[in-house]
Scaffold this active site. Structure first.
Site, PDB file in Angstrom:
ATOM      1  N   ASP A 228      -5.523  -4.013   5.173  1.00 33.88           N
ATOM      2  CA  ASP A 228      -5.846  -2.746   5.830  1.00 33.88           C
ATOM      3  C   ASP A 228      -5.855  -2.848   7.354  1.00 33.88           C
ATOM      4  O   ASP A 228      -6.554  -2.088   8.022  1.00 33.88           O
ATOM      5  CB  ASP A 228      -7.194  -2.203   5.335  1.00 33.88           C
ATOM      6  CG  ASP A 228      -7.156  -1.805   3.868  1.00 33.88           C
ATOM      7  OD1 ASP A 228      -6.078  -1.389   3.404  1.00 33.88           O
ATOM      8  OD2 ASP A 228      -8.188  -1.921   3.189  1.00 33.88           O
ATOM      9  N   GLU A 229      -5.094  -3.765   7.914  1.00 35.05           N
ATOM     10  CA  GLU A 229      -5.061  -3.941   9.366  1.00 35.05           C
ATOM     11  C   GLU A 229      -3.649  -3.800   9.930  1.00 35.05           C
ATOM     12  O   GLU A 229      -3.389  -4.195  11.058  1.00 35.05           O
ATOM     13  CB  GLU A 229      -5.661  -5.298   9.753  1.00 35.05           C
ATOM     14  CG  GLU A 229      -7.144  -5.434   9.427  1.00 35.05           C
ATOM     15  CD  GLU A 229      -7.739  -6.750   9.920  1.00 35.05           C
ATOM     16  OE1 GLU A 229      -7.056  -7.455  10.707  1.00 35.05           O
ATOM     17  OE2 GLU A 229      -8.873  -7.074   9.521  1.00 35.05           O
TER      18      GLU A 229
END
Length: 284
Positions: A228-229
């Site tokens: 999720d980055e």
């Protein structure tokens, strides 16, 4: 637009004369630019641009455009992508058990909001197979456990190659892709709610409700090895009232995930997203 176009997405070290050089490549070959946008990241020392022009009247055959432009790009240390508007991308939608983003993407594609095909839906659960059949897509059920992850990801990559997939959309696919998978297939868009990382794990909406959160957000981004980055494509938020219960929060969150993911997929399909480092420029 009925007449097909070509689009160049370019990033390179900033220097004088870049706009003129890139535009002149199109002009000198008889091209008519219909969209041009640019951005300079001063801190990174990078120039980024999107150029779209009509292929009608352009002197270079399609197969020659790339090699011809590369002769200009190499001395400038430029990274570039070339896309044609009449090419039809092939999308694979990956899901687990939630169907809200899946239905939304399929309806938008059927309504011709997306210039793409969706021949494949892949899942680690069998639950949503009927939806795939309803919309004429093949459904591949590939269960995933910690012990079988490497072997199952190899099967997933085989299926993507079999269907000649250009883009994977994780429409609430509740599995983490390995770094090895991303290395072999990096064109992946993911969606998640804004409660990460504050409310990671199970029941994030219940815990957010208990904390009295006042906004819900959603983020669509390219998947990377870091969970999720990845580079962000699209985000949005919606207000939460003290009158809202947990079910209201979940409904608002799902609505937002649908819209944000659809926007991100559309921007990608329109070749409006240029990734550099862990950031993006999204050209309007």
């Amino acid at each position: 637009m009925s007449s097909p176009t070509a689009t160049l997405l370019i990033s390179c070290p900033d220097q004088r004369g870049l706009v003129a050089k890139f535009a002149n490549f199109i002009y000198s070959n008889g091209g008519n630019i219909i969209h041009a946008d640019q951005h300079t990241d001063i801190a990174a020392g990078l120039f980024l641009t999107r150029l779209e022009w009509l292929l009608e009247g352009f002197n270079l055959p399609r197969e020659i455009i790339g090699p011809a432009f590369n002769a200009i790009a190499q001395p400038l240390q430029a990274n570039w992508e070339l896309h044609f508007s009449d090419a039809i991308p092939r999308i694979a939608i990956w899901v687990s058990k939630q169907d809200h983003c899946l239905f939304d993407l399929l309806w938008r594609q059927r309504a011709k909001e997306f210039h793409a095909e969706i021949p494949l839906i892949l899942s680690n659960h069998p639950d949503l197979e009927a939806i795939a059949h309803q919309f004429g897509s093949d459904y591949h059920y590939i269960p995933m456990t910690k012990e079988t992850k490497a072997a199952q990801e190899a099967k997933q990559l085989e299926v993507l190659q079999q269907y000649n997939i250009d883009l994977v959309v994780l429409a609430k696919y509740m599995q983490v892709l390995s770094a090895d998978f991303i290395r072999q297939f990096s064109r992946v868009i993911n969606i998640h709610h804004s409660f990460l990382p504050a409310f990671a794990g199970a029941n994030p909406y219940h815990r957010a409700f208990e904390r009295g959160v006042k906004i819900i957000g959603a983020t669509a981004h390219y998947a990377t090895a870091d969970l999720d980055e990845g580079p962000i494509i699209e985000q949005d938020v919606v207000r939460v009232s003290h009158r809202d219960n947990v079910e209201d929060l979940i409904r608002k969150g799902k609505d937002l995930e649908r819209v944000v993911l659809a926007r991100a997929v559309r921007l990608h399909l329109q070749n409006r997203v240029l990734v550099y480092g862990n950031r993006t420029v999204v050209f309007g």
